[in-house]
Design a protein around this motif. Sequence first.
Motif, PDB file in Angstrom:
ATOM      1  N   ALA A 153      17.754   8.791  -7.628  1.00 47.21           N
ATOM      2  CA  ALA A 153      18.572   7.533  -7.396  1.00 47.21           C
ATOM      3  C   ALA A 153      18.611   7.580  -5.723  1.00 47.21           C
ATOM      4  CB  ALA A 153      19.642   7.193  -7.985  1.00 47.21           C
ATOM      5  N   LEU A 154      19.239   8.798  -5.436  1.00 47.21           N
ATOM      6  CA  LEU A 154      19.943   8.937  -4.094  1.00 47.21           C
ATOM      7  C   LEU A 154      18.635   9.060  -2.999  1.00 47.21           C
ATOM      8  CD1 LEU A 154      23.060  11.318  -4.399  1.00 47.21           C
ATOM      9  CD2 LEU A 154      22.826   8.781  -3.563  1.00 47.21           C
ATOM     10  N   LYS A 155      17.485   9.580  -3.506  1.00 44.63           N
ATOM     11  CA  LYS A 155      16.372   9.760  -2.735  1.00 44.63           C
ATOM     12  C   LYS A 155      15.775   8.299  -2.523  1.00 44.63           C
ATOM     13  CE  LYS A 155      11.918  12.088  -1.995  1.00 44.63           C
ATOM     14  NZ  LYS A 155      10.998  13.081  -2.519  1.00 44.63           N
ATOM     15  N   GLY A 156      15.957   7.521  -3.264  1.00 45.04           N
ATOM     16  CA  GLY A 156      15.574   5.984  -3.229  1.00 45.04           C
ATOM     17  C   GLY A 156      16.732   5.583  -2.041  1.00 45.04           C
ATOM     18  N   VAL A 157      17.914   5.684  -2.115  1.00 51.13           N
ATOM     19  CA  VAL A 157      18.827   5.316  -1.023  1.00 51.13           C
ATOM     20  C   VAL A 157      18.383   5.853   0.245  1.00 51.13           C
ATOM     21  CG1 VAL A 157      21.233   5.652  -0.367  1.00 51.13           C
ATOM     22  CG2 VAL A 157      20.943   5.283  -2.817  1.00 51.13           C
ATOM     23  N   VAL A 236      -0.565   7.176  -2.567  1.00 48.79           N
ATOM     24  CA  VAL A 236      -1.362   6.380  -1.642  1.00 48.79           C
ATOM     25  C   VAL A 236      -2.045   4.958  -2.305  1.00 48.79           C
ATOM     26  CG1 VAL A 236      -3.325   6.451  -0.404  1.00 48.79           C
ATOM     27  CG2 VAL A 236      -2.128   8.473  -0.408  1.00 48.79           C
ATOM     28  N   ALA A 237      -2.416   5.284  -3.592  1.00 48.65           N
ATOM     29  CA  ALA A 237      -3.182   4.233  -4.149  1.00 48.65           C
ATOM     30  C   ALA A 237      -2.241   2.808  -4.555  1.00 48.65           C
ATOM     31  CB  ALA A 237      -3.758   4.462  -5.567  1.00 48.65           C
ATOM     32  N   LEU A 238      -1.093   3.082  -4.655  1.00 49.27           N
ATOM     33  CA  LEU A 238      -0.327   1.622  -5.305  1.00 49.27           C
ATOM     34  C   LEU A 238       0.198   1.058  -3.799  1.00 49.27           C
ATOM     35  CD1 LEU A 238       1.551   0.037  -7.164  1.00 49.27           C
ATOM     36  CD2 LEU A 238       3.433   1.562  -6.960  1.00 49.27           C
ATOM     37  N   PRO A 239       0.706   1.844  -2.895  1.00 49.35           N
ATOM     38  CA  PRO A 239       1.080   0.903  -1.556  1.00 49.35           C
ATOM     39  C   PRO A 239      -0.252   0.379  -0.961  1.00 49.35           C
ATOM     40  CG  PRO A 239       1.949   3.289  -1.539  1.00 49.35           C
ATOM     41  CD  PRO A 239       1.071   3.102  -2.549  1.00 49.35           C
ATOM     42  N   TYR A 241      -2.804  -0.700  -2.381  1.00 49.61           N
ATOM     43  CA  TYR A 241      -3.218  -1.858  -3.307  1.00 49.61           C
ATOM     44  C   TYR A 241      -2.251  -3.207  -3.211  1.00 49.61           C
ATOM     45  CZ  TYR A 241      -4.336  -4.366  -7.450  1.00 49.61           C
ATOM     46  OH  TYR A 241      -4.705  -5.473  -8.219  1.00 49.61           O
ATOM     47  N   LEU A 242      -0.879  -2.811  -3.020  1.00 50.03           N
ATOM     48  CA  LEU A 242      -0.111  -3.821  -2.819  1.00 50.03           C
ATOM     49  C   LEU A 242      -0.170  -4.523  -1.437  1.00 50.03           C
ATOM     50  CD1 LEU A 242       3.302  -2.080  -4.220  1.00 50.03           C
ATOM     51  CD2 LEU A 242       1.689  -4.041  -5.308  1.00 50.03           C
ATOM     52  N   ASP A 243      -0.560  -3.939  -0.615  1.00 46.60           N
ATOM     53  CA  ASP A 243      -0.883  -4.547   0.934  1.00 46.60           C
ATOM     54  C   ASP A 243      -2.074  -5.122   0.928  1.00 46.60           C
ATOM     55  OD1 ASP A 243      -1.045  -5.015   3.749  1.00 46.60           O
ATOM     56  OD2 ASP A 243      -1.530  -2.955   4.153  1.00 46.60           O
ATOM     57  N   GLU A 244      -3.394  -4.493   0.553  1.00 54.01           N
ATOM     58  CA  GLU A 244      -4.683  -4.918   0.667  1.00 54.01           C
ATOM     59  C   GLU A 244      -4.988  -5.930  -0.510  1.00 54.01           C
ATOM     60  OE1 GLU A 244      -7.377  -1.764   1.013  1.00 54.01           O
ATOM     61  OE2 GLU A 244      -6.688  -1.199   3.072  1.00 54.01           O
ATOM     62  N   GLU A 245      -4.717  -5.778  -1.716  1.00 54.56           N
ATOM     63  CA  GLU A 245      -5.221  -6.541  -2.517  1.00 54.56           C
ATOM     64  C   GLU A 245      -3.987  -7.863  -2.817  1.00 54.56           C
ATOM     65  OE1 GLU A 245      -8.265  -6.456  -3.984  1.00 54.56           O
ATOM     66  OE2 GLU A 245      -8.577  -4.587  -2.703  1.00 54.56           O
ATOM     67  N   LEU A 246      -2.901  -7.411  -2.882  1.00 52.52           N
ATOM     68  CA  LEU A 246      -1.764  -8.469  -3.353  1.00 52.52           C
ATOM     69  C   LEU A 246      -1.193  -9.204  -1.940  1.00 52.52           C
ATOM     70  CD1 LEU A 246      -0.113  -7.027  -6.493  1.00 52.52           C
ATOM     71  CD2 LEU A 246      -2.318  -8.316  -6.475  1.00 52.52           C
ATOM     72  N   GLY A 247      -1.359  -8.568  -0.923  1.00 53.82           N
ATOM     73  CA  GLY A 247      -0.776  -9.122   0.443  1.00 53.82           C
ATOM     74  C   GLY A 247       0.701  -9.012   0.382  1.00 53.82           C
ATOM     75  N   TRP A 248       1.217  -7.956  -0.166  1.00 56.08           N
ATOM     76  CA  TRP A 248       2.691  -7.737   0.141  1.00 56.08           C
ATOM     77  C   TRP A 248       3.285  -7.300   1.492  1.00 56.08           C
ATOM     78  CZ3 TRP A 248       5.631  -5.314  -4.482  1.00 56.08           C
ATOM     79  CH2 TRP A 248       5.554  -6.019  -5.853  1.00 56.08           C
ATOM     80  N   SER A 249       4.181  -7.808   1.713  1.00 56.11           N
ATOM     81  CA  SER A 249       4.638  -7.463   3.182  1.00 56.11           C
ATOM     82  C   SER A 249       5.229  -5.989   3.036  1.00 56.11           C
ATOM     83  CB  SER A 249       5.827  -8.198   3.730  1.00 56.11           C
ATOM     84  OG  SER A 249       7.050  -8.010   2.913  1.00 56.11           O
ATOM     85  N   GLY A 254       8.178  -1.286   0.492  1.00 53.11           N
ATOM     86  CA  GLY A 254       9.287  -0.511   0.674  1.00 53.11           C
ATOM     87  C   GLY A 254      10.434  -0.665  -0.310  1.00 53.11           C
ATOM     88  N   ALA A 255      10.568  -2.110  -0.400  1.00 54.41           N
ATOM     89  CA  ALA A 255      11.752  -2.302  -1.483  1.00 54.41           C
ATOM     90  C   ALA A 255      11.336  -1.902  -2.613  1.00 54.41           C
ATOM     91  CB  ALA A 255      12.191  -3.831  -1.152  1.00 54.41           C
ATOM     92  N   PHE A 256      10.417  -2.412  -3.196  1.00 54.17           N
ATOM     93  CA  PHE A 256       9.975  -2.142  -4.524  1.00 54.17           C
ATOM     94  C   PHE A 256       9.733  -0.651  -5.095  1.00 54.17           C
ATOM     95  CE2 PHE A 256       6.025  -1.430  -7.564  1.00 54.17           C
ATOM     96  CZ  PHE A 256       6.680  -2.038  -8.714  1.00 54.17           C
ATOM     97  N   LEU A 257       8.990   0.146  -3.917  1.00 55.66           N
ATOM     98  CA  LEU A 257       9.288   1.705  -4.183  1.00 55.66           C
ATOM     99  C   LEU A 257      10.629   2.205  -4.285  1.00 55.66           C
ATOM    100  CD1 LEU A 257       6.157   2.491  -1.943  1.00 55.66           C
ATOM    101  CD2 LEU A 257       6.146   2.232  -4.247  1.00 55.66           C
ATOM    102  N   ALA A 258      11.336   1.865  -3.438  1.00 57.89           N
ATOM    103  CA  ALA A 258      12.607   2.413  -3.218  1.00 57.89           C
ATOM    104  C   ALA A 258      13.545   1.939  -4.725  1.00 57.89           C
ATOM    105  CB  ALA A 258      13.400   1.805  -2.274  1.00 57.89           C
ATOM    106  N   ALA A 259      13.226   0.531  -5.025  1.00 63.18           N
ATOM    107  CA  ALA A 259      13.976   0.208  -6.232  1.00 63.18           C
ATOM    108  C   ALA A 259      13.417   0.841  -7.547  1.00 63.18           C
ATOM    109  CB  ALA A 259      13.630  -1.306  -6.507  1.00 63.18           C
TER     110      ALA A 259
END
Length: 412
Positions: A153-157, A236-239, A241-249, A254-259
């Motif tokens: 949890a603190l690593k996410g923080v 590598v794959a998830l970030p 994919y979220l950028d290239e295929e789903l167009g996330w900012s 960053g917020a999704f991975l941290a959460a």
Amino acid sequence: MNVRNYALVTSAYWAFTITDGAIRTLVLLHFHDLGYSPITLGFLFLFYEFFGIVTNLVGGWVGSRFGLNRTLYAGLTVQVVALFLLSLEDPSWAEALSVVWVMGAQALSGIAKDLTKMSSKSAIKLVVGGADDQQHQSALFRWVAILTGSKNALKGVGFFVGGALLAWVGFDDALRIMAVALIVVLVAVALLLRQDIGRSKKPQPFAAVFSKSSAINRLSIARFFLFGARDIWFVVALPIYLDEELGWSFEGIGAFLAAWVIGYGIVQSAAPKVLAGSAAQDVGSARRLALALAGVSVVIAAMLSADLWAEVAIVGGLIVFGAVFALNSSIHSYLILAYSNDEDVAMDVGFYYSANAAGRLVGTLLSGVVYLLGGLAAALWTSAGFLVATWLLSRLLPAINADDATPSSTAV
């Protein structure tokens, strides 16, 4: 249980973990802004993972000879050095020089991480007290879960802290602030933690770091596949994919991975309550959860392959994956201590986390390659294969003997 020593060890581990998460965000965002390619960014973290394999083996042996408090101090000290070295990097340098410099600093940070982790988790076996009955086993499971879950949890923080410091004070000053804070923690722990922890009464040769227990060997290999399965899609794959295929900012990614990491840590801490079973039965839980994880990966991969509700599959599926993975990981963290004896706990834990680091390294390398060949779905299919291997190995784990907290069979 020695509450004072547990609090000191845990506090040092918490402080280190925040800097560990923050460094990853700082390095990734800073060098991305400087125009470094995704492949080059991946290389910046390669030595961080590689040196974890060596450090856990050597660190476990050193801890058994000189005490876990000394390896804990060493880990904190090396992290301070790594932070200061990173702060000396100059954007005017040639890219090749910067890459080599940062890889070297990240190697030190990886060494520091695994020295600190091995010391902290090994010390729990000793400060909780002898696990000679069911009550002690349950207490060991509970306190290990708290330490491991709070760390994640603190690593996410730390991800948030790194991004915030980068925005507020810049790359160099952010690293120096964290280095000074860690020095304060190091001095405080060194002054207060005076008792030797984990020093073996009979020094062992270095060859003893390679476990002769079949239970620990099987658990370590299962851990290799478990963490390789996660990092194949997560690093590598998830970030991408979220950028290239789903167009996330970038902020959304960053917020999704941290959460995800914070939630993962919370579930780990709550594992004893969630599972609500006796510690002696958790070998069975490890088997069931490994099979469930493989099933979750297959479902997500199938939905992506069929182009069916991709965003729902990613967000919802990976939340479920994270929760089940956290429970499985927490049980593994308990089992390595339950299978170890007090004299050899540092070396056994070091060997185990060396396998963990090897799994992360292989997962990191495969993440980019498999994504390039077949996208995120291919990464998840590969992850499912790794998790089937984890399940098969978990079926070979012996039950914990409730009378002496050792495997019922330890034949090689």
